[in-house]
Design a protein around this motif. Structure first.
Motif, PDB file in Angstrom:
ATOM      1  N   SER A 117       0.820  -1.218   0.000  1.00  0.00           N
ATOM      2  CA  SER A 117       0.000   0.000   0.000  1.00  0.00           C
ATOM      3  C   SER A 117       0.848   1.259   0.000  1.00  0.00           C
ATOM      4  CB  SER A 117      -0.935   0.000   1.226  1.00  0.00           C
ATOM      5  OG  SER A 117      -0.172  -0.077   2.424  1.00  0.00           O
ATOM      6  N   ARG A 125       0.641  -0.531  -5.411  1.00  0.00           N
ATOM      7  CA  ARG A 125      -0.358  -0.061  -4.437  1.00  0.00           C
ATOM      8  C   ARG A 125      -1.732  -0.650  -4.722  1.00  0.00           C
ATOM      9  NH1 ARG A 125       2.550   4.775  -5.486  1.00  0.00           N
ATOM     10  NH2 ARG A 125       0.879   5.567  -6.817  1.00  0.00           N
ATOM     11  N   GLU A 129      -4.142  -3.093  -2.416  1.00  0.00           N
ATOM     12  CA  GLU A 129      -5.516  -2.736  -2.069  1.00  0.00           C
ATOM     13  C   GLU A 129      -6.483  -3.841  -2.464  1.00  0.00           C
ATOM     14  OE1 GLU A 129      -8.655   0.982  -2.692  1.00  0.00           O
ATOM     15  OE2 GLU A 129      -6.581   1.159  -3.409  1.00  0.00           O
TER      16      GLU A 129
END
Length: 321
Positions: A117, A125, A129
Motif C-alpha cells: 500500500s 499499491r 488494495e
C-alpha cells in the motif's frame, strides 16, 4: 469432478494453471471474450471454454453456479490510476460479492510480489488494495482465501525474456533504466503447479505465498542473458547501458504516447525502485511442494531455438536457398 472457474485462464499463466488442474482431477471453466483466442486450451479434455466478458454485468454471476472454486488471474501491467483501480481493486471486490451470492467460498487470488500500500508504483499499491478487499471478505467469513504473490514470470510464451531477446536483434546497445534493480524470476509452470496444489490443500486457506525462483538477478543481467541465449552477436548479447531514472522516465513517456501497451511505462520504472525479491517473511513455493526451476535451466531452451533458427536462416540466405 469438482469444477473451478479460472478467470484469465486464456492468458500466459492460465494455460499452465488449467493443465495442472486437469492432472489433479479438476474440471475447469475458462471464459474468454473471443472464443478463437482460447482455442489453444481445447486440447485439455476436462476444460470448458465459454465466450463471455466476465466484467460485463451479470456474466460472472451466470458462470458461477455449479463451481466449487474460483481462481483469479486477471491483472494489467500498464494503465492509468483508474485502470489499475478497476482491475486490481474493484474487480476483486466484484469477484468476492459474486462468490458470496453464489455460495462459492474457495478463492485463489494471484497478486504480485512487491504488493504494498506504500509502494512506489500504482501497480504495487493497487495490488495491495485488491488483496485487502479480499482479506476483508475472508475475515468476515465469506471466503476461503489463498493469495499467491509471484515475481516476474518467465516461460516460452513470455513477454519478458523473449522481448529482451528480440530487441537485441535490432539494437546495437540496450539502453536501460533500473538496470541495477534485483528480481527473482519464476517459471510459469512452477506458478501453475503452485496454484493447483494450493487449491487442493485446505491448509493453504488464509495463507499468502511468495512465488519466486531460486536465483536473484539484476535487470541488466537478465537483459544480457536474454541476448546471449538467443544467439545475438555469436552468443555475447548486446552491451547494456544503464540510464539515469530521469532519462528513463522521458523514454517511457514517449513509449506511452505511441502505444497503449508500451515496452516500459513510467509506472513500471517506479516499480523498479524497490527490489522484486522474496522477503523471507512469508512461505514460498517449497511450502506448496514445488521446487522452482532455475532460469538458466529453462530459458536457453526456448530462446536458443530462436538463436539456432536465426543462424540457419542466415546460412540459407547466403547460400541462396
Amino acid at each position: 469432478m469438482q469444477r473451478a472457474l479460472v478467470l484469465g485462464g486464456g492468458g500466459f499463466v492460465g494455460r499452465y494453471v488449467c493443465e495442472h488442474l486437469q492432472r489433479q482431477g479438476w474440471r475447469t471453466i475458462v471464459p474468454t471474450r473471443q472464443y478463437a483466442a482460447g482455442k489453444h486450451l481445447l486440447s485439455l479434455p476436462s476444460l470448458q471454454l465459454v465466450e463471455a466478458d466476465v466484467m460485463a454485468p451479470g456474466e460472472l454471476e451466470r458462470l458461477l453456479p455449479g463451481c466449487h472454486a474460483v481462481i483469479n488471474l486477471i491483472a494489467v501491467l500498464h494503465g492509468s490510476e483508474k485502470t489499475f483501480a478497476r482491475v486490481h481493486v474493484e474487480w476483486p471486490r466484484q469477484v468476492a460479492q459474486a462468490c458470496t451470492q453464489a455460495g462459492v467460498r474457495r478463492l485463489i487470488h494471484v497478486s504480485a510480489l512487491g504488493a504494498d500500500s506504500g509502494g512506489p508504483s500504482r501497480y504495487q499499491r493497487s495490488k495491495a488494495e485488491g488483496e485487502a478487499v479480499l482479506r476483508a471478505a475472508a475475515t468476515a467469513g465469506l471466503l476461503d482465501l489463498t493469495v499467491l504473490r509471484p515475481s516476474v514470470i518467465f516461460g516460452r510464451e513470455d513477454r519478458f525474456m523473449n522481448l529482451f531477446a528480440r530487441l537485441q536483434k535490432f539494437l546495437l546497445v540496450m539502453p536501460l533504466s533500473g538496470a541495477d534493480a534485483r528480481l527473482q524470476p519464476v517459471w510459469v509452470r512452477d506458478v501453475g503447479q503452485a496454484i493447483a496444489r494450493a487449491l487442493d490443500d485446505d491448509a493453504t486457506i488464509g495463507q499468502t505465498y511468495e512465488a519466486c525462483g531460486p536465483d536473484v538477478f539484476t535487470l541488466g543481467e537478465l537483459v544480457r542473458l536474454a541476448g546471449c541465449w538467443a544467439g545475438v552477436r555469436g552468443g555475447r548479447g548486446r552491451p547494456v547501458i544503464g540510464l539515469p531514472m530521469g532519462i528513463g522516465k522521458l523514454q517511457a513517456l514517449v513509449m506511452e504516447l505511441i502505444s497503449s501497451k508500451p515496452l516500459m511505462s513510467r509506472d513500471n520504472l517506479d516499480s523498479l525502485r524497490v527490489d522484486n525479491i522474496a522477503g523471507g517473511q512469508l512461505p514460498g513455493l517449497a511450502a506448496l511442494g514445488v521446487t522452482p526451476a532455475p532460469l538458466g535451466g529453462v530459458v536457453p531452451l526456448y530462446l536458443g531455438d530462436a538463436g539456432f533458427a536465426a543462424r540457419f536462416n542466415e546460412m540459407r540466405r547466403r547460400a541462396g536457398r
